[in-house]
Design an enzyme around this catalytic site. Structure first.
Site, short mmCIF file in Angstrom:
data_model
loop_
_atom_site.label_atom_id
_atom_site.label_comp_id
_atom_site.label_asym_id
_atom_site.label_seq_id
_atom_site.Cartn_x
_atom_site.Cartn_y
_atom_site.Cartn_z
N LYS A 60 40.86 -33.18 23.13
CA LYS A 60 41.55 -32.27 22.88
C LYS A 60 41.76 -31.33 22.04
O LYS A 60 42.39 -31.83 21.22
CB LYS A 60 43.06 -32.65 23.94
CG LYS A 60 43.85 -31.56 24.39
CD LYS A 60 44.80 -32.05 24.90
CE LYS A 60 46.22 -30.51 25.61
NZ LYS A 60 47.45 -30.95 26.95
N ASP B 208 56.28 -29.95 32.89
CA ASP B 208 55.52 -28.60 33.25
C ASP B 208 54.79 -29.95 34.29
O ASP B 208 53.41 -29.64 34.21
CB ASP B 208 54.59 -28.66 32.16
CG ASP B 208 53.98 -27.61 32.59
OD1 ASP B 208 54.43 -27.23 33.44
OD2 ASP B 208 52.66 -27.20 31.15
#
Length: 457
Positions: free
Chosen positions: A121, A226
């Site tokens: 990532k 989130d």
């Protein structure tokens, strides 16, 4: 910007040396001067300028000559520095296809030497879709100026730390392998994002499992912030895995309840719309069920027991202050109740876990204490009526003595004030003496001499 790792094959040690020099210069410069890059890289025979031209061709650097001639790193150049470091450490040996893209990151497949596939990532804060980082994240804390590359590095560090801690406490998260700069390498989750799933065998069971994860995180002192269908992975066996952690905050954050309710609302809304589950539209915690939650009932933030762990303290999550750390330390040592109340009130206050309820209970005890004090005063007033006359005479004598002492003290102060004023005036020159000193030998003094001579004639 597309990541083309084929360029890595044609970069030499001098290229990476100059890239590192630009990265070091960006600690104190938004645009690093060319002379400073040359001094840091220290290549022979002026080779720095030739390398800068090559890096500029591959878009690893950006040239800016508006104020002065200089360069800065691009995200592609920062990617190459992180990938090169990972390869040198032996974390992976190959970079594959891109498997995900978000508003603040890109995800690629990478392979180890033994063929194991991992996920890499790369954080890319500063995109057009996500530029309000200063107001939505706390990476900067007390800093005013910031750099997008530096913010991406902080986000990667925070996500790696949260992922490592949650894995140690048994949460279903990817296995954190390594991190460097803005890059995080983790295990590849075998599954699909929940947003892509159209049908489930047991949607009620999956729903309860996902809501239970939100509550369990809050019990350990953290809120995801989130938690939605885009950050939940599910495999063929309907096993749930949570991803994406840079925005997590503590339960002590001032907006913790809002974030918790928003995460719960996202899950309720998705399952109600996608799988047609009959869920409650509103909370029933006001009418009260003594903290017992039925199936499909929305969890309430105030009824969650937040004493299962202190991960927000260990990881310094957003909203967890030094005062909170001291309170947690007192709670661990078992001295919090003893410092606030006596032994007879300790059992009553110990059962109250909500801060608001604790404050109300304190005010109630203070109010009871005030009532008892007023009763004692009324009882004492009747007993002291016999001695009122004697107390009045004693008070008059005391007041006369105080007035005499005040008069003597006032005289002494006035005397000292006069002495100070006279001493200050001795050290200063009068206005006339200063003017005469300034006018000595000047035009006015010459005119006065001429007038004296004319008068004598």
């Amino acid at each position: 910007m597309k990541l083309d790792v084929d360029v890595l094959r044609y970069l030499s040690k001098d290229d990476f040396r100059v890239l590192t020099a630009v990265e070091m210069g960006m600690k104190n410069h938004e645009i690093v001067p060319t002379e400073l890059i040359d001094r840091i890289a220290h290549l022979k025979h002026g080779g720095t300028y030739k390398v800068l031209k090559n890096l500029l061709k591959h878009k690893l650097l950006h040239h800016d000559s508006s104020k002065y001639d200089g360069f800065r790193l691009t995200y592609l150049g920062y990617d190459f520095l992180a990938i090169k470091t990972m390869v040198n450490k032996g974390v992976f040996v190959a970079v594959g296809r891109q498997i995900g893209v978000g508003k603040e990151s890109d995800i690629f497949e990478v392979a180890r030497e033994d063929g194991t596939v991992l996920a890499m990532k790369l954080h890319r804060l500063g995109r057009v879709s996500f530029r309000a980082v200063k107001s939505k994240r706390d990476y900067l804390k007390h800093r005013n100026s910031y750099n997008w590359l530096y913010l991406s590095r902080l986000a990667a560090l925070k996500e790696y730390a949260f992922m490592k801690a949650l894995e140690e406490h048994g949460f279903p998260v990817p296995n954190a392998v390594e991190h460097n700069r803005h890059c995080v390498v983790m295990s590849l989750v075998q599954g699909y994002p929940l947003v892509q799933v159209k049908q489930l065998q047991n949607p009620e069971m999956v729903f309860e499992r996902i809501v239970g994860l939100v509550v369990r995180l809050a019990e350990h002192g953290l809120i995801h912030c989130d938690f939605n269908e885009f950050n939940i992975m599910i495999d063929d066996d309907e096993k749930v895995t949570v991803i994406d952690f840079p925005q997590m905050v503590s339960v002590s954050h001032r907006n913790a309840q809002m974030y918790f309710d928003r995460d719960i609302e996202c899950i309720f809304k998705f399952f109600r719309k996608r799988f047609n589950l009959s869920l409650q539209e509103s909370r029933d915690d006001i009418d009260g069920s003594d903290g017992e939650e039925d199936e499909g009932e929305r969890p309430c933030f105030s009824t969650i027991d937040k004493s299962s762990g202190f991960l927000d303290k260990e990881l310094a999550a957003s909203g967890f202050t030094r005062k909170d750390e001291e309170d947690v330390q007192k709670f661990i040592e078992g001295n919090a109740e003893e410092d606030i109340h006596s032994d007879d009130q300790g059992t009553e206050l110990g059962d109250v876990k909500d801060d608001h309820s604790l404050q109300l209970l304190k005010q109630f005890h203070q109010y009871e204490g005030q009532e008892t004090m007023e009763k004692d005063r009324n009882s004492e007033a009747s007993e002291s009526s016999e001695f009122e006359t004697q107390d009045a005479s004693d008070k008059e004598e005391h007041n006369q003595n105080m007035m005499e002492n005040d008069a003597e003290l006032q005289k002494r102060l006035n005397k000292q004030r006069r002495r100070a004023i006279s001493a200050a005036r001795r050290g200063q020159k009068t206005l006339a003496s200063r003017n005469s000193y300034k006018d000595k030998g000047g035009r006015s003094s010459h005119n006065s001499k001429v007038q004296k001579q004319l008068s004598s004639w």
